[in-house]
Design a protein around this motif. Structure first.
Motif, PDB file in Angstrom:
ATOM      1  N   ALA A 299      76.352  43.665  46.078  1.00 50.83           N
ATOM      2  CA  ALA A 299      77.583  42.878  46.158  1.00 50.83           C
ATOM      3  C   ALA A 299      78.229  42.945  47.537  1.00 50.83           C
ATOM      4  CB  ALA A 299      78.576  43.367  45.097  1.00 50.83           C
ATOM      5  N   ASP A 300      77.578  43.600  48.481  1.00 52.82           N
ATOM      6  CA  ASP A 300      78.092  43.727  49.844  1.00 52.82           C
ATOM      7  C   ASP A 300      79.473  44.375  49.876  1.00 52.82           C
ATOM      8  OD1 ASP A 300      77.396  43.494  52.521  1.00 52.82           O
ATOM      9  OD2 ASP A 300      78.544  41.648  52.796  1.00 52.82           O
ATOM     10  N   ILE A 301      79.695  45.330  48.963  1.00 55.42           N
ATOM     11  CA  ILE A 301      80.919  46.118  48.971  1.00 55.42           C
ATOM     12  C   ILE A 301      80.860  47.139  50.102  1.00 55.42           C
ATOM     13  CG2 ILE A 301      82.303  47.759  47.624  1.00 55.42           C
ATOM     14  CD1 ILE A 301      81.279  46.311  45.107  1.00 55.42           C
ATOM     15  N   THR A 302      79.669  47.640  50.361  1.00 61.81           N
ATOM     16  CA  THR A 302      79.408  48.472  51.520  1.00 61.81           C
ATOM     17  C   THR A 302      77.956  48.264  51.929  1.00 61.81           C
ATOM     18  OG1 THR A 302      79.620  50.690  52.465  1.00 61.81           O
ATOM     19  CG2 THR A 302      78.657  50.549  50.262  1.00 61.81           C
ATOM     20  N   ARG A 303      77.633  48.617  53.149  1.00 59.96           N
ATOM     21  CA  ARG A 303      76.252  48.520  53.630  1.00 59.96           C
ATOM     22  C   ARG A 303      75.718  49.880  54.072  1.00 59.96           C
ATOM     23  NH1 ARG A 303      77.076  42.999  57.324  1.00 59.96           N
ATOM     24  NH2 ARG A 303      77.854  41.707  55.589  1.00 59.96           N
ATOM     25  N   ILE A 304      76.536  50.919  53.927  1.00 62.31           N
ATOM     26  CA  ILE A 304      76.173  52.247  54.416  1.00 62.31           C
ATOM     27  C   ILE A 304      76.505  53.273  53.341  1.00 62.31           C
ATOM     28  CG2 ILE A 304      76.587  53.987  56.210  1.00 62.31           C
ATOM     29  CD1 ILE A 304      77.698  51.582  57.916  1.00 62.31           C
ATOM     30  N   SER A 305      75.561  54.166  53.046  1.00 59.16           N
ATOM     31  CA  SER A 305      75.830  55.178  52.025  1.00 59.16           C
ATOM     32  C   SER A 305      75.106  56.474  52.343  1.00 59.16           C
ATOM     33  CB  SER A 305      75.397  54.675  50.647  1.00 59.16           C
ATOM     34  OG  SER A 305      75.703  55.631  49.642  1.00 59.16           O
ATOM     35  N   THR A 306      75.727  57.587  51.939  1.00 56.40           N
ATOM     36  CA  THR A 306      75.049  58.883  51.871  1.00 56.40           C
ATOM     37  C   THR A 306      75.087  59.345  50.424  1.00 56.40           C
ATOM     38  OG1 THR A 306      77.112  60.036  52.439  1.00 56.40           O
ATOM     39  CG2 THR A 306      75.566  59.584  54.234  1.00 56.40           C
ATOM     40  N   PHE A 307      74.017  60.035  50.001  1.00 62.17           N
ATOM     41  CA  PHE A 307      73.882  60.461  48.606  1.00 62.17           C
ATOM     42  C   PHE A 307      73.228  61.838  48.610  1.00 62.17           C
ATOM     43  CE2 PHE A 307      72.036  58.938  44.220  1.00 62.17           C
ATOM     44  CZ  PHE A 307      72.602  60.047  43.612  1.00 62.17           C
ATOM     45  N   MET A 308      74.011  62.860  48.260  1.00 60.87           N
ATOM     46  CA  MET A 308      73.485  64.217  48.163  1.00 60.87           C
ATOM     47  C   MET A 308      73.056  64.478  46.718  1.00 60.87           C
ATOM     48  SD  MET A 308      76.044  66.507  50.586  1.00 60.87           S
ATOM     49  CE  MET A 308      74.881  67.884  50.738  1.00 60.87           C
ATOM     50  N   PHE A 309      71.748  64.575  46.492  1.00 69.28           N
ATOM     51  CA  PHE A 309      71.271  64.880  45.145  1.00 69.28           C
ATOM     52  C   PHE A 309      71.801  66.233  44.684  1.00 69.28           C
ATOM     53  CE2 PHE A 309      67.256  62.096  44.367  1.00 69.28           C
ATOM     54  CZ  PHE A 309      67.922  60.981  44.842  1.00 69.28           C
ATOM     55  N   ALA A 310      72.019  67.142  45.602  1.00 70.37           N
ATOM     56  CA  ALA A 310      72.645  68.433  45.323  1.00 70.37           C
ATOM     57  C   ALA A 310      73.140  69.001  46.640  1.00 70.37           C
ATOM     58  CB  ALA A 310      71.663  69.400  44.657  1.00 70.37           C
ATOM     59  N   ASN A 311      74.083  69.931  46.576  1.00 73.04           N
ATOM     60  CA  ASN A 311      74.590  70.561  47.783  1.00 73.04           C
ATOM     61  C   ASN A 311      73.534  71.488  48.379  1.00 73.04           C
ATOM     62  OD1 ASN A 311      77.034  69.275  47.349  1.00 73.04           O
ATOM     63  ND2 ASN A 311      77.986  71.047  46.368  1.00 73.04           N
ATOM     64  N   GLU A 312      73.607  71.696  49.678  1.00 69.76           N
ATOM     65  CA  GLU A 312      72.679  72.619  50.317  1.00 69.76           C
ATOM     66  C   GLU A 312      72.942  74.048  49.825  1.00 69.76           C
ATOM     67  OE1 GLU A 312      69.762  73.981  51.487  1.00 69.76           O
ATOM     68  OE2 GLU A 312      69.833  72.015  52.437  1.00 69.76           O
ATOM     69  N   GLY A 313      71.871  74.744  49.459  1.00 72.70           N
ATOM     70  CA  GLY A 313      71.993  76.078  48.881  1.00 72.70           C
ATOM     71  C   GLY A 313      72.205  76.059  47.384  1.00 72.70           C
ATOM     72  N   SER A 314      72.178  74.881  46.774  1.00 71.14           N
ATOM     73  CA  SER A 314      72.398  74.749  45.327  1.00 71.14           C
ATOM     74  C   SER A 314      71.449  75.661  44.545  1.00 71.14           C
ATOM     75  CB  SER A 314      72.164  73.300  44.897  1.00 71.14           C
ATOM     76  OG  SER A 314      72.108  73.196  43.485  1.00 71.14           O
TER      77      SER A 314
END
Length: 449
Positions: A299-314
């Motif tokens: 929907a062109d609400i944003t064109r840039i994303s980051t997605f952490m499947f889990a935090n580092e050290g999880s």
């Protein structure tokens, strides 16, 4: 729908809801006078923690991908749409005299290429991340400059790793060298932020009414939607139906998970914590957030994303694949065959969730291409072998067609020690942010475009 002329910023409106449109041929024609308009280019960074069992990740050959290593097998049907990159390094994730804290440094340096200041106080400092550099230059083209999501909550203060602030472990996105971008982990809040409306007070009222009566967000824009349908061709009507079906399916799944929590006596903040912890099912959590990222791109609400499947050290346990020990604990395998096998299972589980997201993106047509064709994604992490805590020869996939400019289906091997930031500035150049340097970058990568 107040716009007399349809554009990619046209919204369906009703009772406090403002719903963006997906890519439509009618919009392209209204803007360019041509039926086959070009969809925008998107960029995403998907992060997994604690390193990889590299023996089951790295192809033992260069060039065209044929038989995939076992961890990447869930992507077999998509192998023409990604490249395996080896040899790239985040040098500033190494200690350089600062002692322990490899997990915090690996996440902080992943998209910045900078050395994080060792502190657990408020004086955090690392560097601008690639996603936020792109958002600063081109984020004005969309309603939200960027989207930051993840499956584990985590504060941005306190000591999370050997004297390093939790901000370093719990985010990969930095708006400035001292300003981390907090991610959202609650699927309901992500959905309402993306699709709930622009007037905060009005949308809160609409949201309360909608949830009280178990109504779909689409019920509030029906009048505008019907008016729009009359202006669309058959192909665009199909696209709208596909888009609406995706929204309704997300709403249904959120309602199911929330109902499951209430039926077990979990609600309010406890339910939010449970959802943010990936329960009742972590795979559902990843897929829900992945679906919303895809819809936001569509929907062109944003064109840039980051997605952490889990935090580092999880140290999450992966009972879905029969592993009761924590992920972080498992990653410190000491060459123990059982731990290595369990780490491989966790790595493959993450790749299975990635495969789901990519298949969804590939199914969405945009003119002569797909949403996946019009995206550049990096999947991987800032640690190679979790037992050694090394940050060279990182596990990285470059995914998507880059608007028809990236040739996929290859294992590209670079000289070990090549800055990962060289990949990032190469992507930024393709994204329309040329001439930038980032962290320890030394120049653009060859062979990608």
């Amino acid at each position: 729908m107040s716009d007399a002329k349809m554009t990619r910023r046209t919204l369906l409106r009703g009772a406090g809801v403002a719903l963006a449109l997906p890519y439509l041929e009618a919009v392209a024609f209204a803007q360019t006078g041509k039926v086959a308009g070009e969809a925008p280019l998107r960029m995403a960074f998907l992060f997994v923690p604690n390193g990889i069992n590299m023996a089951h990740w790295t192809p033992d050959y260069e060039g065209n991908l044929t038989t995939l290593p076992s961890t990447l097998e869930p992507l077999a049907g998509m192998k023409d749409h990604f490249n395996v990159l080896t040899g790239l390094t985040q040098n500033w994730a190494f200690a350089h005299g600062d002692g322990g804290g490899d997990h915090a440094r690996s996440a902080a340096a992943w998209l910045t290429g900078c050395k994080p200041k060792k502190t657990s106080g408020a004086d955090i400092k690392v560097g601008l991340s690639a996603d936020q550099l792109a958002a600063a230059k081109r984020g004005h083209l969309t309603r939200f400059p960027s989207l930051e999501i993840g499956c584990e909550r985590g504060g941005l203060a306190g000591d999370c790793d050997s004297g390093y602030s939790c901000a370093y472990s719990n985010t990969i996105s930095w708006r400035t060298e001292a300003s981390p971008m907090a991610k959202e982990t609650d699927p309901r809040l992500v959905f309402e932020r993306l699709f709930g409306g622009e007037d905060t007070n009005e949308s809160a009222e609409a949201r309360a009414a909608r949830q009280l009566n178990s109504k779909s967000i689409l019920d509030f824009v029906l009048e505008d939607a019907k008016a729009l349908q009359g202006r669309l061709g058959a192909h665009d009507r199909h696209k709208m139906d596909e888009y609406f079906t995706g929204i309704r399916e997300i709403e249904r799944r959120m309602a199911f998970l929330e109902k499951a929590g209430k039926e077990t006596g979990v609600s309010g903040e406890a339910l939010k914590a449970r959802m943010s912890g990936g329960l009742p099912d972590y795979a559902d959590h990843v897929k829900l957030l992945g679906d919303m990222m895809v819809l936001a791109f569509q929907a062109d609400i944003t064109r840039i994303s980051t997605f952490m499947f889990a935090n580092e050290g999880s140290n999450r346990a992966y009972k879905q694949v029969g592993i009761n020990d924590g992920h972080h604990e498992t990653s410190h395998h000491g060459r123990n065959p059982e731990k290595l096998e369990n780490l491989k299972k966790i790595n493959r589980f993450h790749v299975e969730q990635l495969a789901y997201i990519l298949q969804k993106m590939q199914s969405i047509k945009e003119g002569n291409r797909t949403l996946l064709d019009n995206t550049m994604m990096v999947y991987g992490g800032g640690i190679s072998d979790g037992d050694r805590h090394n940050h060279d020869d990182l596990p990285l996939l470059l995914i998507g067609g880059g608007g028809g400019t990236i040739q996929g289906g290859r294992h590209l091997k670079y000289k070990n020690g090549t800055p990962m930031t060289n990949l990032l500035i190469t992507m930024l150049d393709r994204y329309g942010v040329p001439g930038e340097t980032l962290g320890d970058s030394t120049g653009k990568l060859q062979q990608l475009f």
